[in-house]
Design an enzyme around this catalytic site. Structure first.
Site, PDB file in Angstrom:
ATOM      1  N   SER A  67       0.836  -1.201   0.000  1.00 27.23           N
ATOM      2  CA  SER A  67       0.000   0.000   0.000  1.00 27.23           C
ATOM      3  C   SER A  67       0.873   1.254   0.000  1.00 27.23           C
ATOM      4  O   SER A  67       1.705   1.424  -0.880  1.00 27.23           O
ATOM      5  CB  SER A  67      -0.962  -0.042   1.191  1.00 27.23           C
ATOM      6  N   ASP A 213      -5.596  -3.421  -2.787  1.00 29.15           N
ATOM      7  CA  ASP A 213      -4.657  -3.155  -1.696  1.00 29.15           C
ATOM      8  C   ASP A 213      -4.091  -4.448  -1.107  1.00 29.15           C
ATOM      9  O   ASP A 213      -4.824  -5.339  -0.677  1.00 29.15           O
ATOM     10  CB  ASP A 213      -5.383  -2.363  -0.606  1.00 29.15           C
TER      11      ASP A 213
END
Length: 734
Positions: A67, A213
């Site tokens: 991320s 993600d």
């Protein structure tokens, strides 16, 4: 035999010499793997940790990130120094990055027109496969272009497998629910994939996989760092968001955030359990900094510095000499690359959109170098046409030494046909209230020139149906023809001395044929012919005007220009519109014109508006009167309370921005005050109001998922009835 003994003695001598040389240089340096965890904006703390590692001269052998940690890891492996990363993240306008569209002024004029009539977020795909929706609040258009610029993809696309520092980026296959470790391919695409927070940002399709993600499966990828470079020691940095407290969980959004946090925390605990006593674990104190606080990146980086500095003694055991560190840093730091001249501009991936629609936005030509800011601006204008879920580019070099700029517009996977919705509520909490629901079916790209069909209907206080056919007549859509047929049935009140003396039900049918010119992104000019059938019947009160019907026709010319920066609640720019209608058979013409301007000073927005409605030839008939009244249109008066000919209007407003919506949602909240004035040269209602009429108002306004909302109060001391006043609530599209 003697020959064999000699060779053995030679090998032994070499081994001894090697051992002595190694002993002179000291023991071999342990291999160090760096792990940068996910946490949204909290990931800026990683930059502070890198600054400390740089100060202590701790070299890294590989890095793994998830991320926001993937963003920092990718930039670091591409050679950006921590100082440069801190500078670029601090300069970034994160509110703007999480808005896909370019400024309203740079969007396609037809898209602007549709967005004014229907809620932009309501666009729903419809086709043989059924109903389809956009897969995130934002597609990540500007974020991807920011990543390109950050790692200098404009000088040649950065490939992970070619980077000087080995890097692994973690993403999640949202279809299979599995971890995906990206060790090759486009670096910027991998960074964007790992940051695709489900629901907020659309997934990225790479090699047939839909990636989101990586924090869902491995937010602190310690095992990956060990395997990437066989690390002896891992430095793991955890910046994850803590679970929300009970009093922080109330709405649907907070529940969704908590679900993601729970999933993330579970895999973080499993990862941390794999740490060895020799590994180094850094968890910065990020109390008070949320995953969305991107504007506080410098402060967050400072927290990272503090956390790493607290472990300086342990980190210092991994340090090397100044000469050794300089040699390592020289290998990984961003090498100066020369700008490459483009030999060819290639447009790839289009299925329905005409390539000429892409070419009209591109300023770069063969022989030019790729300027990141310029190509980003071009691609954002291209995105503003409204046909794409993303527009990207890559600069590739062939084996023959040719440099190709490949532009890849990705058409919306929920298109090309859509259902759109709109809602409107306009009430002064008396009898003068209107409401309606609006829906439309839009079919795009009927042919290679981009023909569109729009079928719409609405119900409520105002009801009706319409059909529109828009047909460009050249590939770049500079010229077009358009036909419209619409029927509207609405209520219209007549007023005198602030009393509603009659109410009419008005039915009107218009058939319009026009041709026009799109003036780039500035606006549109149209000219054509209009036929109208009008009928009015009294529903309540005295027949102030007799019931009747009328058919009339005439030619018209119109110009619409819009250079404001936002669809609702602009902060800068201007807009102007004018429409002239002439009916020779009825002996009158009508000019309806207006202009507005906006200027920002800090958190204040100043606005002004002028308009005119009146006849140039003859006098406006009762079936085509000018009208004023309603919120910020002479606020003290009801909608349509002022009707007549030769109507002049002016206003000035001052608005204070008191809040902004979260990342991914456009708009802000404002409190404002307005002073308005109007003069009706030939009044048909409120006939006792002579000269200039005033209206002052206070209001609270802002943007919502259902469109703009206003709650305001207007007052005028005009006339002899003790003044006019109204409290208004307005919500939805006009």
């Amino acid at each position: 035999m003697s020959s064999l003994v000699g060779r053995m003695l030679l090998v032994a001598t070499l081994l001894v010499c090697t051992a002595l040389a190694n002993a002179a240089d000291g023991p071999a340096r342990p291999r160090v793997g760096l792990v940068l965890g996910g946490g949204g904006a909290r990931g800026a703390a990683h930059i502070g940790v890198l600054e400390v590692l740089e100060k202590l001269r701790v070299p890294i052998d590989c890095v793994a990130g998830t991320s926001m940690g993937a963003l920092v890891a990718g930039a670091y492996s591409a050679g950006l120094t921590p100082a440069l990363m801190r500078e670029k993240l601090a300069k970034a306008d994160w509110d703007d990055l999480f808005q896909d569209d370019p400024p309203f002024a740079q969007q396609n004029f037809r898209k602007k027109t549709l967005d004014k009539r229907f809620l932009p977020a309501s666009e729903t795909g419809v086709g043989p496969e059924g109903v389809r929706y956009q897969s995130g609040i934002v597609t990540g258009q500007k974020i991807k272009l920011f990543f390109n610029e950050l790692i200098e993809d404009n000088l040649g696309q950065r490939q992970i497998q070619s980077l000087p520092l080995p890097v692994s980026i973690i993403a999640t296959d949202i279809v299979l629910g599995q971890k995906v470790v990206i060790r090759e391919g486009s670096l910027s695409t991998a960074m964007r994939s790992s940051m695709s927070v489900p629901g907020l940002m659309s997934p990225v399709e790479v090699n047939g996989e839909k990636l989101v993600d990586g924090g869902l499966v491995d937010n602190v990828p310690i095992d990956e760092a060990r395997s990437r470079c066989q690390a002896d020691i891992v430095i793991a940095v955890n910046v994850g968001s803590p679970l929300l407290k009970a009093d922080e969980i109330g709405g649907l959004l907070s529940v969704s955030v908590q679900m993601v946090n729970i999933l993330t925390e579970q895999n973080v605990v499993r990862s941390l359990d794999t740490l060895k006593p020799t590994d180094i674990y850094i968890k910065p104190d990020l109390e008070g900094i949320s995953a969305g606080d991107f504007k506080r990146s410098s402060e967050t980086a400072d927290r990272g510095v503090k956390a790493a500095a607290a472990l300086a003694e342990r980190l210092r055991t991994l340090a090397v000499s100044e000469a050794a560190y300089a040699a390592w840093a020289g290998k990984i730091q961003l090498a100066k690359r020369e700008a490459l001249r483009v030999d060819e501009v290639e447009i790839a991936g289009l299925k329905m959109v005409n390539p000429a629609m892409v070419e009209r936005h591109l300023r770069i030509k063969p022989g030019d170098t790729v300027d990141a800011a310029e190509v980003n601006a071009d691609l954002l204008r291209l995105y503003g046409d409204g046909y794409y879920q993303g527009v990207d580019y890559s600069l590739l070099s062939t084996v023959r030494g040719r440099n190709i700029l490949r532009v890849t517009p990705i058409e919306k996977n929920w298109g090309p046909d859509y259902i759109r919705y709109g809602v409107n509520l306009d009430t002064n909490f008396q009898v003068d209230s209107t409401y309606n629901l609006r829906a439309a079916y839009q079919k795009t790209w009927l042919n290679t020139l981009g023909g569109e069909l729009l079928l719409s209907g609405e119900i409520g206080s105002r009801s009706g149906v319409a059909a529109e056919l828009y047909q460009p007549i050249d590939a770049q859509q500079r010229y077009f023809v358009e036909t419209k047929a619409k029927f509207i049935n609405k209520s219209s009140g007549l007023y005198e001395n602030d009393q509603r003396i009659a109410n009419y039900r008005v039915a009107q049918t218009d058939v319009i044929l026009n041709t026009g010119l799109n003036i780039g992104l500035l606006g549109q000019i149209r000219a054509g012919w209009q036929e109208t059938w009008w009928k009015a019947e009294t529903t309540t009160g005295s027949p102030f005007f007799p019931n009747g019907s009328k058919r009339y026709d005439g030619w018209f010319g119109a110009i619409d220009l819009d250079q404001t920066d936002r669809l609702y609640f602009p902060t800068s720019g201007w807009a102007a519109t004018a429409r002239y209608f002439d009916s020779q058979a009825e002996g009158y013409s009508k000019l309806d014109a207006g202009a507005s301007g906006y200027l920002s000073i800090g958190d204040w927005v100043l606005a002004s508006r002028l308009s005119y409605q009146g006849s140039i030839v003859g006098q406006l008939p009762i079936y085509d009167l000018g009208s004023l009244g309603g919120m910020l249109n002479m606020t003290a008066f009801a909608v349509g309370q002022l009707k007549g000919d030769d109507m002049r209007y002016g206003s000035i407003r001052a608005e204070k921005i008191i809040g902004r919506l979260p990342l991914g949602l456009r708009g802000d909240m404002r409190v404002g005050a307005a002073f308005e004035t109007a003069k009706i040269g030939k009044p048909f209602t409120e006939t006792e109001l002579k000269g200039w009429i005033n209206s002052a108002s206070l209001y609270l306004g802002g943007e919502t998922p259902l469109g703009p909302v206003y709650l305001g109060y207007g007052y005028s001391n005009a006339g002899s009835v003790g003044g006019y006043s109204n409290v208004y609530l307005f919500l939805g599209t006009p």
